[in-house]
Design a protein around this motif. Structure first.
Motif, mmCIF file in Angstrom:
data_model
loop_
_atom_site.group_PDB
_atom_site.id
_atom_site.type_symbol
_atom_site.label_atom_id
_atom_site.label_comp_id
_atom_site.label_asym_id
_atom_site.label_seq_id
_atom_site.Cartn_x
_atom_site.Cartn_y
_atom_site.Cartn_z
ATOM 1 N N GLU A 65 0.828 -1.194 0.000
ATOM 2 C CA GLU A 65 0.000 0.000 0.000
ATOM 3 C C GLU A 65 0.870 1.256 0.000
ATOM 4 O OE1 GLU A 65 -3.863 1.521 2.609
ATOM 5 O OE2 GLU A 65 -2.369 0.196 3.509
ATOM 6 N N LEU A 66 0.394 2.296 -0.673
ATOM 7 C CA LEU A 66 1.117 3.561 -0.719
ATOM 8 C C LEU A 66 1.036 4.241 0.645
ATOM 9 C CD1 LEU A 66 2.678 5.560 -2.516
ATOM 10 C CD2 LEU A 66 0.482 6.646 -3.049
ATOM 11 N N LEU A 67 2.194 4.438 1.279
ATOM 12 C CA LEU A 67 2.252 5.052 2.607
ATOM 13 C C LEU A 67 2.482 6.551 2.541
ATOM 14 C CD1 LEU A 67 4.492 2.560 4.651
ATOM 15 C CD2 LEU A 67 2.005 2.776 4.714
ATOM 16 N N LEU A 68 3.357 6.969 1.634
ATOM 17 C CA LEU A 68 3.809 8.354 1.606
ATOM 18 C C LEU A 68 3.784 8.862 0.176
ATOM 19 C CD1 LEU A 68 5.215 10.749 3.152
ATOM 20 C CD2 LEU A 68 7.391 9.660 2.559
ATOM 21 N N ASP A 69 3.233 10.058 -0.008
ATOM 22 C CA ASP A 69 3.124 10.647 -1.346
ATOM 23 C C ASP A 69 3.482 12.129 -1.239
ATOM 24 O OD1 ASP A 69 2.626 10.961 -4.009
ATOM 25 O OD2 ASP A 69 0.440 10.875 -3.857
ATOM 26 N N VAL A 70 4.683 12.477 -1.709
ATOM 27 C CA VAL A 70 5.219 13.834 -1.554
ATOM 28 C C VAL A 70 5.303 14.503 -2.923
ATOM 29 C CG1 VAL A 70 7.167 15.213 -0.732
ATOM 30 C CG2 VAL A 70 6.585 13.057 0.408
ATOM 31 N N HIS A 71 4.783 15.732 -2.992
ATOM 32 C CA HIS A 71 4.818 16.479 -4.250
ATOM 33 C C HIS A 71 5.359 17.884 -4.027
ATOM 34 C CE1 HIS A 71 2.699 13.604 -6.841
ATOM 35 N NE2 HIS A 71 1.927 13.359 -5.800
ATOM 36 N N ASP A 72 6.421 18.222 -4.756
ATOM 37 C CA ASP A 72 6.955 19.586 -4.826
ATOM 38 C C ASP A 72 7.206 20.187 -3.436
ATOM 39 O OD1 ASP A 72 7.877 21.700 -6.403
ATOM 40 O OD2 ASP A 72 5.960 22.766 -6.292
ATOM 41 N N LEU A 73 7.846 19.429 -2.570
ATOM 42 C CA LEU A 73 8.142 19.885 -1.213
ATOM 43 C C LEU A 73 9.258 20.924 -1.247
ATOM 44 C CD1 LEU A 73 7.771 19.569 1.885
ATOM 45 C CD2 LEU A 73 9.522 17.783 1.780
ATOM 46 N N ARG A 74 9.002 22.068 -0.608
ATOM 47 C CA ARG A 74 9.992 23.141 -0.549
ATOM 48 C C ARG A 74 10.108 23.649 0.894
ATOM 49 N NH1 ARG A 74 10.841 24.882 -5.947
ATOM 50 N NH2 ARG A 74 9.293 23.939 -7.345
ATOM 51 N N VAL A 75 11.336 23.798 1.356
ATOM 52 C CA VAL A 75 11.599 24.329 2.686
ATOM 53 C C VAL A 75 12.525 25.524 2.536
ATOM 54 C CG1 VAL A 75 12.495 23.863 4.988
ATOM 55 C CG2 VAL A 75 11.364 22.029 3.711
ATOM 56 N N ALA A 76 12.032 26.706 2.916
ATOM 57 C CA ALA A 76 12.803 27.948 2.798
ATOM 58 C C ALA A 76 13.133 28.476 4.192
ATOM 59 C CB ALA A 76 12.011 28.989 2.019
ATOM 60 N N ILE A 77 14.419 28.754 4.427
ATOM 61 C CA ILE A 77 14.884 29.271 5.708
ATOM 62 C C ILE A 77 15.363 30.700 5.504
ATOM 63 C CG2 ILE A 77 16.450 28.893 7.642
ATOM 64 C CD1 ILE A 77 16.775 26.002 6.651
ATOM 65 N N PRO A 78 14.733 31.685 6.143
ATOM 66 C CA PRO A 78 15.147 33.086 5.946
ATOM 67 C C PRO A 78 16.583 33.323 6.427
ATOM 68 C CG PRO A 78 12.997 32.948 7.023
ATOM 69 C CD PRO A 78 13.579 31.568 7.049
#
Length: 347
Positions: A10-23
């Protein structure tokens, strides 16, 4: 230790276009930039790259954690098996319901992951009793069961010990026990062997893989060491400068890498060159993650760079069955051989 057959769970994790910006004073640091991936039940996914490539920040974001309070996280992180479309939009109460019970994390340094003034048994019991888990005698029995499960020697005699009385390997086994306390579907292991010696590293990796197979848990293994990841993972995501630059099943990645950075990492492994030659190194340094455009971030260090690479948008594209790469020159055929000039600089 060998990777097992590709899972079809079964599909557990589905990530799309994840972005993390740190000032920062220089602008937003894009620690993760457009990361997309999936994980199925029973699968082991390796995430590998140099220090600063965005591995740890990305994996913490999968749990809804930000590197700083001022950071911004965008994209979607879905847990389809639990009808969660996007963990990033959940309120704190719903997040706490997922942590431990559905997804757990094994932190990078076991020496600093436990409370130094609380006994080992108390800390494991707290994880067991969280979110309505067993307490009292049932909880105590579960604590011993977990510590036996992770191979802690004579756990009955060590429950009242403090973390400073444990070795690094024993601490890591305890941290793994805490991660398993609520029987999660997904475990994120953030460089779980970094602070351990080589012999203990091998023992911990073998333990993790054995537990993962027995429990059918999905596992994301973060590492800077491609040789470690290649031993235990079904698929590997190679990260560079906040992006996944190549994603494929382990055998394909090792036998036919389609990105120069992946190939450079493989070429830097002990055993990749004859003993009478120096190990290859990747020239230069990773870029600062501020103000980077859509073009190739590896270009200044790339053995295959040519003028046509400049300005080319490096979106991930298919280069084979279930195999993607960001390299402009990655095709169904192998990448061209390094130039003589580059070979000379590497010898």
């Amino acid at each position: 230790m060998t990777p097992h057959e590709p899972p079809r769970g079964e599909l557990l994790l589905d990530v799309h276009d994840l972005r993390v910006a740190i000032p920062s004073d220089a602008g937003d640091v894009m620690a993760a930039d457009g990361v997309s991936l999936q994980l199925r039940q029973g699968e082991v996914l390796g995430v590998v790259g140099e220090t600063g490539s965005g591995k740890s920040v990305t994996c913490r974001a999968l749990l809804g954690l930000r590197p700083t309070p001022q950071s911004t996280v965008s994209g979607t992180v879905g847990y389809p098996a639990h009808d969660v479309d996007d963990i990033l939009s959940l309120p704190p109460r719903r997040l706490r319901e997922l942590w431990g019970r559905r997804v757990a994390m094994i932190p990078q340094n076991p020496m600093t992951s436990l409370n130094p003034v609380r006994r080992i048994g108390e800390q494991v019991a707290e994880a067991v009793g969280a979110s309505g888990g067993p307490t009292g005698q049932a909880g105590d029995a579960r604590v011993l069961e977990l510590l036996h499960q992770v191979g802690l020697p004579a756990p009955e005699t060590r429950l009242r010990d403090y973390p400073h009385q444990f070795s690094g390997g024993m601490l890591q086994r305890t941290v793994i026990a805490i991660a398993l306390a609520q029987k999660p579907d997904l475990i994120v292991a953030d460089e779980p062997t970094t602070a351990l010696d080589v012999l203990i590293q091998d023992q911990i990796l073998a333990l993790l893989l054995s537990l993962q197979r027995d429990l059918g848990t999905g596992l994301i293994l973060v590492s800077h060491d491609l040789s470690v990841v290649s031993q235990v993972c079904d698929r590997v995501a190679v990260m560079y400068a906040g992006q996944i630059v190549e994603l494929a099943d382990t055998a394909t990645l090792l036998e036919s890498p389609r990105h120069p950075y992946t190939r450079a990492l493989l070429g830097a492994l002990p055993g990749a060159v004859p003993r009478d030659q120096e190990l290859r190194v990747i020239p230069g340094s990773p870029p600062q993650l501020v103000g980077l455009g859509p073009t190739c971030r590896f270009a200044p260090r790339c053995e295959l760079h040519e003028p046509a690479c400049d300005g080319w948008p490096t979106a991930l594209r298919d280069v084979g069955p279930a195999h993607t790469s960001r390299c402009r020159r990655a095709t169904a055929d192998n990448l061209p051989s390094p130039s003589p000039r580059h070979q000379e600089t590497q010898s």
